[in-house]
Design an enzyme around this catalytic site. Structure first.
Site, PDB file in Angstrom:
ATOM      1  N   ASP A 140      72.759  24.352 -61.398  1.00 40.16           N
ATOM      2  CA  ASP A 140      73.521  23.346 -60.664  1.00 40.16           C
ATOM      3  C   ASP A 140      72.624  22.345 -59.951  1.00 40.16           C
ATOM      4  O   ASP A 140      73.112  21.336 -59.454  1.00 40.16           O
ATOM      5  CB  ASP A 140      74.460  24.021 -59.654  1.00 40.16           C
ATOM      6  CG  ASP A 140      75.862  24.131 -60.212  1.00 40.16           C
ATOM      7  OD1 ASP A 140      76.080  23.618 -61.318  1.00 40.16           O
ATOM      8  OD2 ASP A 140      76.721  24.725 -59.543  1.00 40.16           O
ATOM      9  N   ASP A 445      86.066  34.243 -57.138  1.00 36.77           N
ATOM     10  CA  ASP A 445      86.295  35.542 -57.770  1.00 36.77           C
ATOM     11  C   ASP A 445      87.636  36.167 -57.362  1.00 36.77           C
ATOM     12  O   ASP A 445      88.410  36.607 -58.213  1.00 36.77           O
ATOM     13  CB  ASP A 445      85.137  36.508 -57.464  1.00 36.77           C
ATOM     14  CG  ASP A 445      84.659  36.426 -56.010  1.00 36.77           C
ATOM     15  OD1 ASP A 445      85.266  35.671 -55.221  1.00 36.77           O
ATOM     16  OD2 ASP A 445      83.687  37.115 -55.656  1.00 36.77           O
TER      17      ASP A 445
END
Ligand SMILES: O=c1ccn([C@@H]2O[C@H](COP(=O)(O)OP(=O)(O)O[C@H]3O[C@H](CO)[C@@H](O)[C@H](O)[C@H]3O)[C@@H](O)[C@H]2O)c(=O)[nH]1
Ligand SMILES: [Mn+2]
Length: 729
Positions: A140, A445
């Protein structure tokens, strides 16, 4: 039983724990009911002033919140189970399905490339047919430092992977292997020793190359760059899995959705290259410690009875830097203990990484009718026809033997990794059906697994004796609090939204499963009773106001029972998981520290976020080790070099309780037994948190509580006492 019909996995109910848990629920439940009966009958009895009434209302609210959370948590204790797998019963290699591995990294300054590459190399060395394995690294930061490191890692892996395979090494993370204090080899003979020496030298060269290249790493991180995708190609390719570097396009004007966004790009990019039906997610600091994890997961996915329902196979996060003290509760054992209970309902949540997921589950394709038209699919999955074709392609890899993406494929990859690809599609958004990781919160998540469980998938937890994955856990208070505050904030974002499990869950999953999600997501609410009781009880003790029945009254027993049985239950759980009594103490401390800091800040941030006054942020957990802090951590000494605003609230509550004990103690000596409970509560808090006293008063080293924070806490607690005086008299 003959070989063919022998099961690949078994599931055993932990009967002893189940019986203890349910007995505890029953007895504690009765005690709680009698406490509320006592509160109800005494609430309006005496001639309270309005202020006293308010005071008792606060205490009652705190008790209601505590009870509410306790009830929710019991769902995770209802039916604990433990699973075992039998990898030796798996079919031949040719019948194993392909697996993709996704590793995420974001910043080479906070996540040193050597650690990230060790994770990548350990994944390349998984004990799985190499032509069925592909590893993708998402960067990233779009940093050339990371890209360069991947190239170096690829060349080193060309030696390392065959070496591991040849000698069947267990530990396949080179850094862990070469720095192990004791020898971890299963084999020790001439040829091996000679080869090991050569590889070790190559590893040292590799490490030096990375170090040289990492100077000025921070300048290499960019938030404004186009996509770079590179497949590693040189060297002996046939015996090696595929390795791909992916830096998605990032522009300051486009939201990038943190790790969830990164994983969705990897899903798309891998779909048009290797397109494996299952994928493993790893954080960059979480290496594979046992190469058999993919095979262990396949013991579920190749089980014809279970497989069709399973969305993901979860392994717990274990850590290589935890010592016997574990003063920051970094082992997260309380989460894995509850995981056993979740597994007995319909499965654990996703714990961020270390899970093998079914592609079909994350695409939501089970809900797509076969005759759906292309435009509808493009609305969900975006404009790439190649990607849409991959959904129906039965997992055929598109990358040729030479691993050289064609010009057409390269163009497609650029499109799939572009920052605008998601916009207007159903990727990450709430829609008729979800696609990919959900963007709604920084704990991608939990929200993703909540949605998947709600759409009917189950999951399984496997916690083998040798951990399959090992990571690094925070080694100082500041890092720990920052990490836990992000989790609390992210969870509370869910708790305050339409996905709040008690609203969203019951129609879509079982009551117990909804409760267990709520227990996890609403944990932050512990901060309310923590502050109500932590402040009110000592102030009232100080000013002679009893909050609990006298020690001689029968209802005192109910209060005492609840308190003692909760503590004993905790100890029992810790010990039955194989930990020691001190672990129970440290867990209690950590829980109190979190209640006083992370939970309250997480809750406030989430409320501000809800009304649009706070922007979600993903502060990376620091993975750089500071030697002095590491030494303290090793010795089990707290490192309080955290920011003042994190520490002061905790220290203020501590001082307040300490002062009130001195006053209250004197009162008990004068036969005021209506204060026994309050005194015990304060005493308990002060003794359990003795490390705060040490940090504020006794220690002189750099790791103590900064004097400014201690003095500020003295001022704040004095203000509270004076304020109490003004209010009460
Ligand atoms: O914009 C981002 C932010 C993070 N990451 C990666 O996400 C992973 C987890 O980040 P980390 O800073 O290590 O956070 P932790 O708190 O340690 O992570 C826990 O919490 C996360 C949710 O907040 C989960 O995704 C993780 O799996 C879980 O280990 C790392 O590999 C990061 O490189 C990205 O790829 N892009
Ligand atoms: Mn991490």
């Amino acid at each position: 039983m003959d070989e063919a019909s022998a099961p690949l996995n078994t599931c055993r109910v932990l009967t002893k724990n189940l019986v203890i848990n349910r007995l505890h629920i029953f007895l504690n439940g009765i005690a709680i009911l009698s406490v509320f009966y006592y509160r109800a009958t005494t609430f309006f009895q005496t001639e309270f002033t309005p202020l006293l009434l308010l005071l008792y209302t606060f205490v009652l609210i705190a008790e209601i919140v505590l009870t509410f959370l306790w009830v929710l948590h019991q769902a995770t204790r209802w039916r604990p189970v433990k699973r075992t797998v039998y990898t030796e019963r798996l079919p031949e290699e040719e019948e194993l399905p392909p697996v993709d591995v996704f590793v995420c990294t974001a910043d080479p300054t906070k996540e040193p490339p050597l650690g990230v590459m060790n994770t990548v190399i350990s994944a390349l060395s998984l004990d799985y047919p190499p032509h069925k394995l592909a590893v993708y690294l998402s960067d990233d930061g779009g940093s050339h430092v990371t890209l360069h490191a991947v190239r170096e890692a690829w060349s080193f892996a060309g030696f390392w992977v065959p070496f591991c395979r040849k000698y069947g090494l267990k530990c396949r993370c080179p850094e862990a292997y070469f720095s192990a204090k004791e020898t971890v080899d299963d084999v020790e003979f001439g040829e091996f020793v000679a080869e090991k020496k050569i590889i070790e030298k190559k590893y040292c060269e590799f490490r030096e190359a990375l170090e040289k290249n990492s100077v000025n790493a921070s300048a290499s991180v960019s938030r404004d760059h186009s996509a770079t995708i590179e497949v590693m190609r040189d060297g002996n390719r046939n015996s090696m899995p595929i390795l791909v570097y992916v830096a998605r396009e990032k522009r300051p004007t486009h939201p990038h959705h943190f790790k969830g966004g990164a994983l969705n790009v990897l899903l798309r990019v891998s779909a048009v290259m290797s397109n494996a039906p299952y994928f493993l997610v790893l954080d960059c600091d979480m290496y594979c410690d046992d190469p058999s994890s993919a095979r262990q997961a396949m013991c579920f996915y190749l089980d014809p009875k279970l497989s069709p329902q399973i969305g993901w196979v979860q392994f717990p996060q274990k850590f290589h830097n935890i010592n016997k003290h574990d003063v920051y509760g970094g082992s997260l054992h309380h989460i894995w203990r509850e995981g056993l209970g979740l597994d007995g309902l319909r499965g654990p949540t996703i714990y961020g990484c270390n899970f093998y997921m079914r592609r079909e589950a994350i695409y939501g394709t089970q809900k797509i009718q076969k005759d759906i038209d292309l435009n509808r699919l493009r609305k969900s999955f975006g404009s790439s026809n190649e990607f849409i074709k991959s959904i129906y392609r039965n997992y055929e890899p598109q990358l040729g033997e030479d691993r050289n993406p064609s010009v057409v494929l390269q163009k497609e990859l650029q499109l799939l990794a572009s920052c605008g690809y998601d916009i207007g599609t159903e990727w990450g958004e709430k829609a008729s059906f979800y696609v990919g990781y959900r963007y709604f919160t920084v704990v991608e998540d939990t929200i993703t697994s909540l949605e998947l469980h709600c759409s009917g998938w189950i999951s399984v937890l496997i916690d083998p004796a040798r951990p399959c994955f090992l990571g690094a856990s925070p080694t100082n208070l500041s890092d720990m609090l920052v990490q836990q505050t992000r989790w609390s904030f992210g969870l509370m974002q869910i708790g305050l939204s339409c996905f709040s499990p008690l609203v969203y869950g019951p129609l879509r999953m079982s009551t117990l499963q909804s409760m267990s999600y709520a227990a996890f997501i609403l944990d932050c609410l512990y901060t309310l009773p923590f502050y109500t009781l932590g402040l009110l009880s000592p102030i009232c003790l100080f000013y002679n106001i009893p909050l609990y029945p006298k020690a001689s009254e029968p209802y005192f027993i109910a209060f005492a029972y609840i308190f003692l049985s909760s503590q004993l239950k905790h100890v029992q759980e810790v010990i039955s998981y194989g930990d020691s009594l001190t672990t129970a103490l440290y867990e209690l401390r950590v829980w109190m520290m979190k209640s006083g800091t992370c939970y309250i800040f997480g809750l406030i941030d989430a409320i501000l976020d809800r009304i649009g006054l706070h922007e979600a942020n993903f502060t990376l957990t620091n993975k750089v080790v500071d030697d002095e802090q590491a030494r303290r951590h090793e010795m089990g000494v707290y490192d309080f070099q955290a920011s003042t605003w994190l520490l002061t609230p905790l220290c203020s509550v501590y001082i307040l309780n300490l002062v009130s004990i001195i006053i209250g103690g004197a009162r008990i000596c004068q036969q005021h037994d209506e204060f026994v409970a309050q005194l015990a509560l304060s005493l308990f808090g002060v003794v359990v948190n003795y490390h705060l006293f040490e940090g504020m008063v006794l220690r002189k080293d750099n790791g103590r509580v900064p004097p400014f924070a201690s003095w500020l806490a003295v001022v704040i607690s004095t203000v509270f006492l004076c304020f109490g005086y003004l209010l009460l008299f």
